[in-house]
Design a protein around this motif. Structure first.
Motif, PDB file in Angstrom:
ATOM      1  N   MET A   1      -7.684   4.181  -1.335  1.00 54.55           N
ATOM      2  CA  MET A   1      -7.020   5.121  -2.220  1.00 54.55           C
ATOM      3  C   MET A   1      -6.982   5.081  -3.747  1.00 54.55           C
ATOM      4  O   MET A   1      -6.795   6.202  -4.056  1.00 54.55           O
ATOM      5  CB  MET A   1      -5.249   4.809  -1.509  1.00 54.55           C
ATOM      6  CG  MET A   1      -5.123   5.360  -0.278  1.00 54.55           C
ATOM      7  SD  MET A   1      -3.510   4.733   0.307  1.00 54.55           S
ATOM      8  CE  MET A   1      -2.633   6.468  -0.042  1.00 54.55           C
TER       9      MET A   1
ATOM     10  N   GLU B   1      -7.348  -0.181   2.894  1.00 54.38           N
ATOM     11  CA  GLU B   1      -6.790   1.156   2.616  1.00 54.38           C
ATOM     12  C   GLU B   1      -6.287   1.207   1.029  1.00 54.38           C
ATOM     13  O   GLU B   1      -6.291   2.215   0.454  1.00 54.38           O
ATOM     14  CB  GLU B   1      -5.525   1.441   3.474  1.00 54.38           C
ATOM     15  CG  GLU B   1      -5.104   2.817   3.428  1.00 54.38           C
ATOM     16  CD  GLU B   1      -5.918   3.647   3.544  1.00 54.38           C
ATOM     17  OE1 GLU B   1      -5.756   4.812   3.172  1.00 54.38           O
ATOM     18  OE2 GLU B   1      -6.960   3.798   4.395  1.00 54.38           O
TER      19      GLU B   1
ATOM     20  N   VAL C   1       0.819  -1.260  -0.141  1.00 56.84           N
ATOM     21  CA  VAL C   1      -0.023   0.176   0.121  1.00 56.84           C
ATOM     22  C   VAL C   1       0.919   1.361   0.074  1.00 56.84           C
ATOM     23  O   VAL C   1       1.826   1.248   0.640  1.00 56.84           O
ATOM     24  CB  VAL C   1      -0.829   0.055   1.285  1.00 56.84           C
ATOM     25  CG1 VAL C   1      -1.754   1.231   1.252  1.00 56.84           C
ATOM     26  CG2 VAL C   1      -1.886  -1.300   1.278  1.00 56.84           C
TER      27      VAL C   1
ATOM     28  N   ARG D   1     -12.899   1.655   4.541  1.00 56.42           N
ATOM     29  CA  ARG D   1     -12.473   2.069   5.702  1.00 56.42           C
ATOM     30  C   ARG D   1     -13.119   1.928   7.035  1.00 56.42           C
ATOM     31  O   ARG D   1     -12.551   1.293   8.011  1.00 56.42           O
ATOM     32  CB  ARG D   1     -11.710   3.408   5.531  1.00 56.42           C
ATOM     33  CG  ARG D   1     -10.877   3.635   4.606  1.00 56.42           C
ATOM     34  CD  ARG D   1     -10.347   5.172   4.466  1.00 56.42           C
ATOM     35  NE  ARG D   1      -9.190   5.356   3.693  1.00 56.42           N
ATOM     36  CZ  ARG D   1      -9.281   6.205   2.626  1.00 56.42           C
ATOM     37  NH1 ARG D   1     -10.296   7.008   2.528  1.00 56.42           N
ATOM     38  NH2 ARG D   1      -7.992   6.501   1.934  1.00 56.42           N
TER      39      ARG D   1
END
Length: 262
Positions: free
Chosen positions: A184, A180, A62, A139
């Motif tokens: 993103m 995540e 990530v 999230r």
């Protein structure tokens, strides 16, 4: 195999039994390189086939910072540099198609041809909130909250019923995607828009859409073809993951397209 690309440990698989021209596949949001297993097997005898996990997906790390599709395009350029690939044919599906469009605009000299499946050239203002909602959802509640609805968009009910052996690996990868990384990427796609630049793409281009794609309607993908001079548009009897649901038909289309003289 893994290599550090722009500070991110990136997984890739290279199949070069044929030692031919480079052919690179880019997966969808919530996917990984395994979605291309069957197609990579089909082409590896004649091409040097590259697949990789986009940052925050599969076994690629990530990102520590927010990023845009332009950063994902530059990740691909850096990966090709690391592997000494001068040029490549490029195939992108959904999010991968957005990355492919950005790459075509930024690195035209490195592109032999462009194939875009079930993708968009930009998020209209009224759709931006949808990406924010998805990012918040994963999230807050994790990937499981999106799996059922996502698969219903990705694959037709008939295909899901007839081919559970193909569906389950896709479900597993989606479920195991890091929230995540997914979130993103949603924010990167929210801000993506190259609709006004597509006429600058000059390489041979094939676009493919699924007739039953409700998330990215066929007209959205056809608009990409309409904006690129000489681009070809094909419609398959599939939902959003048309190259997977209609893999034999897609392979035949791609093979014919790649063999055309430039």
């Amino acid at each position: 195999m893994k290599v550090n690309i722009n500070g991110i440990e990136t997984r890739y698989v290279l199949s070069n039994e044929g030692g031919g021209p480079w052919l690179t596949f880019i997966h969808q949001l919530g996917g990984d390189l395994s979605v291309w297993d069957q197609l990579a097997g089909y082409f590896r005898d004649d091409y040097t086939v590259l697949r990789y996990d986009v940052r925050g997906h599969g076994k690629t790390a990530v990102s520590a910072q927010p990023f845009g599709v332009i950063d994902l395009s530059r990740d691909l350029a850096a990966l090709l540099d690391a592997l000494d690939a001068p040029t490549t044919h490029l195939v992108g599906m959904s999010m991968g198609g957005m990355i492919a469009q950005q790459f075509a605009l930024e690195h035209p000299a490195r592109l032999d041809s462009l194939t875009i499946a079930d993708s968009s050239a930009g998020t209209p203002p009224e759709a931006r909130s949808m990406w924010d909602q998805r990012a918040r959802a994963v999230r807050t509640d994790g990937m499981a909250t999106l799996v059922s609805a996502t698969l219903s968009r990705w694959l037709t009910p008939d295909f899901q019923a007839a081919h559970p052996e193909a569906v389950e690996p896709i479900r597993e990868v989606l479920t195991q995607t890091l929230p995540e990384g997914y979130a993103m990427a949603c924010e990167a796609l929210r801000d993506f828009d190259v609709r006004g630049k597509l006429a600058n793409i000059r390489c041979p281009t094939l676009t493919v859409a699924g007739r039953h794609d409700v998330g990215t309607p066929p007209a959205t993908t056809q608009a990409i073809a309409d904006a690129i001079e000489g681009a070809q548009f094909e419609l398959l009897d599939a939902a959003h993951l048309a190259p997977i649901e209609q893999s034999h038909r897609f392979a035949a289309l791609l093979e014919t397209f790649l063999e055309k003289p430039v």
